[in-house]
Design an enzyme around this catalytic site. Structure first.
Site, PDB file in Angstrom:
ATOM      1  N   GLU A  80      -2.422 -10.459   6.823  1.00  0.00           N
ATOM      2  CA  GLU A  80      -3.315 -11.529   7.273  1.00  0.00           C
ATOM      3  C   GLU A  80      -4.497 -10.941   8.058  1.00  0.00           C
ATOM      4  OE1 GLU A  80      -2.902 -15.877   9.213  1.00  0.00           O
ATOM      5  OE2 GLU A  80      -1.873 -14.279  10.304  1.00  0.00           O
ATOM      6  N   ASP A 107       0.816  -1.212   0.000  1.00  0.00           N
ATOM      7  CA  ASP A 107       0.000   0.000   0.000  1.00  0.00           C
ATOM      8  C   ASP A 107       0.848   1.260   0.000  1.00  0.00           C
ATOM      9  OD1 ASP A 107       0.948   0.154   2.554  1.00  0.00           O
ATOM     10  OD2 ASP A 107      -1.000   0.260   3.496  1.00  0.00           O
ATOM     11  N   LYS A 108       2.144   1.121   0.255  1.00  0.00           N
ATOM     12  CA  LYS A 108       3.091   2.236   0.229  1.00  0.00           C
ATOM     13  C   LYS A 108       2.678   3.407   1.108  1.00  0.00           C
ATOM     14  CE  LYS A 108       4.792   3.177  -3.822  1.00  0.00           C
ATOM     15  NZ  LYS A 108       4.912   3.492  -5.222  1.00  0.00           N
ATOM     16  N   THR A 109       1.897   3.161   2.161  1.00  0.00           N
ATOM     17  CA  THR A 109       1.436   4.270   3.006  1.00  0.00           C
ATOM     18  C   THR A 109       1.684   4.027   4.490  1.00  0.00           C
ATOM     19  OG1 THR A 109      -0.773   3.336   3.156  1.00  0.00           O
ATOM     20  CG2 THR A 109      -0.384   4.925   1.386  1.00  0.00           C
TER      21      THR A 109
END
Length: 130
Positions: A119, A35-37
């Site tokens: 998960e 998500d690169k956030t």
């Protein structure tokens, strides 16, 4: 177990190693969740979209969580890819190692704990979609 120097005050928790079997599993990677956030810095992962059959469900919004429940329920009620959706939801609901634990600060609250943030994101989405 926990590193007191790696503390995140906004969520009031310390870093916690959930698994030590990563080296064995590196060659078995089939899916990459990204998500690169802040997954690495905040230990947060949200499932934003799912693809079943030839249809995509979910919307890319800034709010946490999966935002496509209405579309999934509509597709299921209309009989569109129902079997595939049911297989996906069943797999998300049962094929995991997450456990539900009491919050030590408030026993009435429950919290999912798992080997990884992805998960937990999958299990939470399965619960949200029913």
């Amino acid at each position: 177990k926990n590193d007191a120097k790696m503390y995140y005050p906004e969520l009031d928790f310390q870093a916690n190693a959930r698994a030590s079997n990563l080296c064995q599993e590196l060659g078995q990677v089939s899916y990459i969740f990204s998500d690169k956030t802040g997954t690495l810095t905040q230990n947060v992962m949200d499932l934003k979209r799912i693809w079943v059959g030839k249809q995509t469900f979910g919307h890319l919004v800034k709010e946490r969580g999966f935002h496509g429940r209405a579309d999934v329920l509509k597709a299921r009620s209309e009989g569109v890819i129902t079997r595939e959706l049911d297989y996906l939801l069943e797999t998300l609901a049962v094929a995991h190692t997450a456990v539900l634990l009491e919050d030590p600060k408030d026993p009435a609250k429950k919290k999912l704990e798992g080997e990884s943030p992805d998960e937990i994101a999958l299990v939470e989405t399965a619960g949200h979609l029913g």
